[in-house]
Write an enzyme that holds these catalytic residues in place. Structure first.
Site, mmCIF file in Angstrom:
data_model
loop_
_atom_site.group_PDB
_atom_site.id
_atom_site.type_symbol
_atom_site.label_atom_id
_atom_site.label_comp_id
_atom_site.label_asym_id
_atom_site.label_seq_id
_atom_site.Cartn_x
_atom_site.Cartn_y
_atom_site.Cartn_z
ATOM 1 N N LYS A 53 0.834 -1.200 0.000
ATOM 2 C CA LYS A 53 0.000 0.000 0.000
ATOM 3 C C LYS A 53 0.873 1.256 0.000
ATOM 4 O O LYS A 53 0.583 2.236 -0.693
ATOM 5 C CB LYS A 53 -0.944 -0.015 1.208
ATOM 6 C CG LYS A 53 -2.042 -1.081 1.089
ATOM 7 C CD LYS A 53 -2.829 -1.279 2.380
ATOM 8 C CE LYS A 53 -3.796 -2.453 2.241
ATOM 9 N NZ LYS A 53 -4.574 -2.737 3.462
ATOM 10 N N GLN A 97 -4.522 -1.296 9.577
ATOM 11 C CA GLN A 97 -4.448 -2.635 8.996
ATOM 12 C C GLN A 97 -5.054 -3.655 9.962
ATOM 13 O O GLN A 97 -4.716 -3.677 11.146
ATOM 14 C CB GLN A 97 -2.985 -2.985 8.684
ATOM 15 C CG GLN A 97 -2.811 -4.295 7.931
ATOM 16 C CD GLN A 97 -3.439 -4.300 6.540
ATOM 17 O OE1 GLN A 97 -3.456 -3.285 5.839
ATOM 18 N NE2 GLN A 97 -3.953 -5.430 6.119
ATOM 19 N N ASP A 120 -10.737 2.979 4.278
ATOM 20 C CA ASP A 120 -11.256 1.640 3.985
ATOM 21 C C ASP A 120 -12.774 1.590 3.805
ATOM 22 O O ASP A 120 -13.312 0.550 3.439
ATOM 23 C CB ASP A 120 -10.908 0.691 5.148
ATOM 24 C CG ASP A 120 -9.510 0.099 5.029
ATOM 25 O OD1 ASP A 120 -9.214 -0.474 3.972
ATOM 26 O OD2 ASP A 120 -8.740 0.199 6.005
HETATM 27 N N1 GUN Z 1 -7.100 -6.725 6.316
HETATM 28 C C1 GUN Z 1 -7.549 -7.505 5.306
HETATM 29 N N2 GUN Z 1 -8.119 -6.747 4.348
HETATM 30 C C2 GUN Z 1 -8.028 -5.472 4.749
HETATM 31 C C3 GUN Z 1 -8.440 -4.231 4.184
HETATM 32 O O1 GUN Z 1 -9.027 -4.146 3.090
HETATM 33 N N3 GUN Z 1 -8.141 -3.127 4.918
HETATM 34 C C4 GUN Z 1 -7.533 -3.194 6.113
HETATM 35 N N4 GUN Z 1 -7.308 -2.056 6.757
HETATM 36 N N5 GUN Z 1 -7.139 -4.321 6.671
HETATM 37 C C5 GUN Z 1 -7.390 -5.453 5.994
#
Ligand code: GUN
Length: 282
Positions: A53, A97, A120
């Site tokens: 990311k 995350q 998100d």
């Molecule tokens: N963990 C698994 N998928 C995601 C996601 O799309 N965003 C975040 N922040 N954590 C995750």
């Protein structure tokens, strides 16, 4: 005949190229998108995702600031950091995350993010706006799936859409987005009777359960579109999806692979949300 493989990597690149230009123009106007990324603990998969990311951000000219916190961080310490980032005018969007360590309540953490900085689209205000068809942000994976369908001219309207999995991150928002495109949507889960028969109805099947190769070739209707959101490690450390790819690709018309499929699309939507947040904040 083997199915067409839908190329999420190529589409994500196209989206990133467009965002790069947009970010350059925004910077001229004094708007500098910046994503704060919070990672707690030492989960190796989370570390890989966070690195991806951050690299994506750099590629399109979005600044990113990482906060890597130790496993023993308390919920209050994490929420205090989020409150500080909420107030910081230099931060456009915040990503925490997941998963978080067991002693931290994920809901309380998500609820503490300012909805206008919710990279998100996890905050209930944003989930609610999505539900009523007035979203500010898009849920990253489900919206990435929709963009992949659109790019490949796969119509949703009137189709039987079956989503396997009901998580807040993928299954539920995926159902909402398919419904918004006039799909006839069924959501399956661990208690579904006769999963195979329900999946077999699908013109568009989205697998998001997190169980290695649970969707067999026999579950697929000939000519269906099969989207595999799953990323699973087998006991021999092989990366597989929720769909048995080799069998399914003989029956489906279009299919995604575990790498170069939905994953890059998820990250492209995250970048879009970050830019949107920066623009909303002016
Ligand atoms: N963990 C698994 N998928 C995601 C996601 O799309 N965003 C975040 N922040 N954590 C995750």
């Amino acid at each position: 005949m083997a199915a067409k493989v839908l190329d999420g990597k190529a589409l994500a690149q196209k989206i990133k190229d467009g965002l790069k230009k947009e970010v350059e123009e925004l910077k001229i106007k004094g708007i500098k998108p910046c994503l704060a990324v919070i990672i707690v603990g030492n989960d190796p998969a989370s570390r890989i995702y966070v690195n991806f990311k951050k690299n994506d951000c750099a590629e399109v000219g979005i600044e990113s600031v990482e906060h890597a916190l130790p496993e023993e961080t308390t919920e209050q310490e994490l929420i205090s950091l989020i409150q500080q980032l909420n107030k910081d005018p230099g931060i456009s969007a915040i990503l925490v995350q997941l998963p978080l360590p067991k002693h931290i309540n994920e809901d309380r953490v998500i609820f503490s993010i300012d909805p206008s900085k919710d990279a998100d689209c996890f905050h209930p205000v944003n989930v609610g706006k999505l539900m009523i068809g007035k979203p500010d942000f898009m849920p990253c994976t489900p919206a990435g799936v929709i963009e992949l369908l659109d790019e490949n001219n796969i119509a949703v309207s009137g189709k039987e859409c079956v989503v396997v999995g009901r998580s807040n991150i993928v299954g539920k928002p995926q159902a909402i987005l398919l419904l918004a495109k006039n799909g006839t949507v069924t959501v399956c889960h661990s208690k579904t009777n006769n999963l195979e028969e329900v999946c077999k109805r699908a013109d568009i099947l989205v697998a998001a359960v997190g169980r290695p190769e649970i969707i067999k070739g026999s579950f697929i209707k000939p000519g269906a579109v099969v989207i595999d959101v799953g990323v699973n490690r087998t006991e021999d450390n092989k990366l597989v999806g929720d769909v048995e790819f080799s069998a399914a690709s003989e029956i489906a018309s279009c299919i995604t692979k575990v790498t170069g499929g939905v994953g890059p699309m998820t990250r492209a939507v995250l970048l879009k949300n970050t830019v949107k947040a920066a623009k909303m904040q002016g």
